[in-house]
Scaffold this active site. Structure first.
Site, PDB file in Angstrom:
ATOM      1  N   ASP A  18       0.757  -1.387   0.152  1.00  0.00           N
ATOM      2  CA  ASP A  18      -0.029   0.100  -0.010  1.00  0.00           C
ATOM      3  C   ASP A  18       1.004   1.272   0.009  1.00  0.00           C
ATOM      4  OD1 ASP A  18      -2.959   1.072   0.456  1.00  0.00           O
ATOM      5  OD2 ASP A  18      -1.843   1.890   2.109  1.00  0.00           O
ATOM      6  N   HIS A  76      -7.448  -6.546  -0.467  1.00  0.00           N
ATOM      7  CA  HIS A  76      -6.102  -5.359  -0.465  1.00  0.00           C
ATOM      8  C   HIS A  76      -5.258  -5.763   0.793  1.00  0.00           C
ATOM      9  CE1 HIS A  76      -3.908  -1.739  -0.649  1.00  0.00           C
ATOM     10  NE2 HIS A  76      -4.406  -1.446   0.684  1.00  0.00           N
TER      11      HIS A  76
END
Length: 304
Positions: A114, A282
């Site tokens: 991320d 994610h």
């Protein structure tokens, strides 16, 4: 002992906590294991604890360094001008390089998820002599993201456009329901069931909902839209690419996996890429730790 120190002792046994001073500012680092150096950078709205299911195993073969990136966790949180200049990934990457040099590691392998992957991407481009191997998780570079994002992407990743609004609008709105906002990201982008240890999840919420952390997160996203895209554009024009072997992981059930051709995007940025979709959303390090560990162990074992 603080709450965060207690969690580190429980979830990252054997790791030493240390504040490393870089250009007069303190960066939290945890160091564990023995062997070739490996720096691991977390994403939003998390801390170094996101690696707790992976890092102890990697420390069996590597000297693993886990940091809280600038603006997060227990690392310093500088104020930034409206464009987020203090949170340019170039500056954040240089700071992480300073940490590793302070610890005695002039070159190292690098893993990021991320926001941490965005810092890692920039560090590898800016300092190719330093990064021996690079692994990035569930991102595409800022320029590619903002150039090609569709309405469907904007719906799924709404905060990429909300957090970039001029200050203090997003900061004030988030402050009205900070825990709900951060929980929405952590739970909404994970696949099906919350993958987090309950204590670790609570630590993420506590660390990300202070006024300083909220301001830092907004500034970091503003930098992504402005300064980071300019840096990417300059690299693209100059034909610069990542020289070291690069492993690209993404969650096949996540926003990036659903909306982007990840191999096609990253093939333009890397000279030696390897691609591996993960069975997750994610938050790959906590949703699919065994798959990530297998991929990283294989990737890091190959001599650079």
């Amino acid at each position: 002992m603080t709450r965060f120190e207690d969690l580190d002792r429980k979830h990252l046994p054997g790791f030493e906590r240390r504040f490393v001073t870089v250009a007069g500012q303190d960066v939290l680092a945890l160091i564990g294991g023995d062997g070739p150096p490996l720096l691991m950078l977390h994403g939003d709205p998390q801390t170094h604890l996101c690696w707790h299911r992976i890092a102890p195993r990697l420390a069996e073969t590597h000297t693993v360094v886990l940091t809280d990136i600038r603006g997060r966790g227990e690392t310093h949180k500088p104020a930034s001008p409206p464009d987020g200049a203090a949170y340019a990934k170039r500056a954040m990457g240089a700071e992480q390089l300073g940490v590793m040099r302070s610890l005695g590691f002039p070159a190292f392998a690098l893993v990021g998820h991320d926001r941490g992957a965005r810092v890692a991407h920039r560090l590898a481009l800016d300092h190719p002599e330093t990064v021996t191997r690079l692994a990035v998780m569930d991102i595409i570079p800022a320029l590619d993201f903002y150039e090609t994002a569709t309405s469907a992407v904007a719906q799924d990743y709404f905060y990429f456009f909300f957090l970039t609004q001029p200050p203090p609008l997003p900061e004030r709105l988030i402050a009205g329901a900070a825990e709900a906002f951060m929980s929405h990201i952590l739970l909404g982008l994970s696949n099906e069931h919350p993958p987090y240890d309950a204590e670790v999840f609570d630590a993420y919420i506590a660390a990300s909902t202070t006024p300083q952390a909220i301001a830092a997160m907004c500034a970091c996203f503003r930098a992504g839209l402005s300064i980071d895209c300019r840096h990417d554009r300059a690299d693209r024009k100059a034909g610069r690419s990542i020289a070291c072997p690069t492993l690209v992981l993404w969650g096949e059930h996540g926003v990036i996996g659903r909306h982007f051709d990840v191999p096609s995007v990253w093939a333009k940025w890397c000279r030696d890429p390897t691609f591996a979709p993960m069975p997750s959303g994610h938050f790959i390090p906590e949703e699919a730790p065994d798959a990530v560990l297998d991929a990283l162990t294989t990737f890091l074992a190959v001599p650079a």
